[in-house]
Write a protein that holds these residues in place. Sequence first.
Motif, PDB file in Angstrom:
ATOM      1  N   PHE A 173     -26.062  43.722 -19.613  1.00 52.12           N
ATOM      2  CA  PHE A 173     -25.317  44.903 -19.156  1.00 52.12           C
ATOM      3  C   PHE A 173     -24.180  44.581 -18.194  1.00 52.12           C
ATOM      4  N   GLY A 174     -24.223  43.472 -17.540  1.00 51.02           N
ATOM      5  CA  GLY A 174     -23.169  43.125 -16.594  1.00 51.02           C
ATOM      6  C   GLY A 174     -23.425  43.708 -15.220  1.00 51.02           C
ATOM      7  N   PRO A 175     -22.769  43.149 -14.202  1.00 50.37           N
ATOM      8  CA  PRO A 175     -23.029  43.593 -12.828  1.00 50.37           C
ATOM      9  C   PRO A 175     -22.491  44.993 -12.517  1.00 50.37           C
ATOM     10  N   ASN A 176     -21.515  45.473 -13.283  1.00 49.21           N
ATOM     11  CA  ASN A 176     -20.953  46.799 -12.998  1.00 49.21           C
ATOM     12  C   ASN A 176     -21.821  47.918 -13.558  1.00 49.21           C
ATOM     13  N   LYS A 177     -22.560  47.662 -14.598  1.00 43.97           N
ATOM     14  CA  LYS A 177     -23.352  48.700 -15.257  1.00 43.97           C
ATOM     15  C   LYS A 177     -24.771  48.814 -14.681  1.00 43.97           C
ATOM     16  N   LEU A 178     -25.272  47.757 -14.045  1.00 46.79           N
ATOM     17  CA  LEU A 178     -26.657  47.760 -13.555  1.00 46.79           C
ATOM     18  C   LEU A 178     -26.945  48.839 -12.503  1.00 46.79           C
TER      19      LEU A 178
END
Length: 78
Positions: A20-25
Amino acid sequence: MGALSPWHIILIAIVALLLFGPNKLPELGRGFGKMFREFKDATNGNGGNTATDDQPVPVRKEINPAEVTNAESGQVQK
């Protein structure tokens, strides 16, 4: 199959970060938190009105215009 060890949790966190990536978590975390909160409220019978649960609901009295009390005599006029 026992409980999750710390290594399992770390592995799940790394896979989630890669997917998901760090921005979506953080958004996913808020969504899961809201889902669990609503589930808990529903199972407890709160109904999900968390904003208005602290304030009492005012009781409205129905007034029939045909039956008006005369304040001076205390009698009901029909």
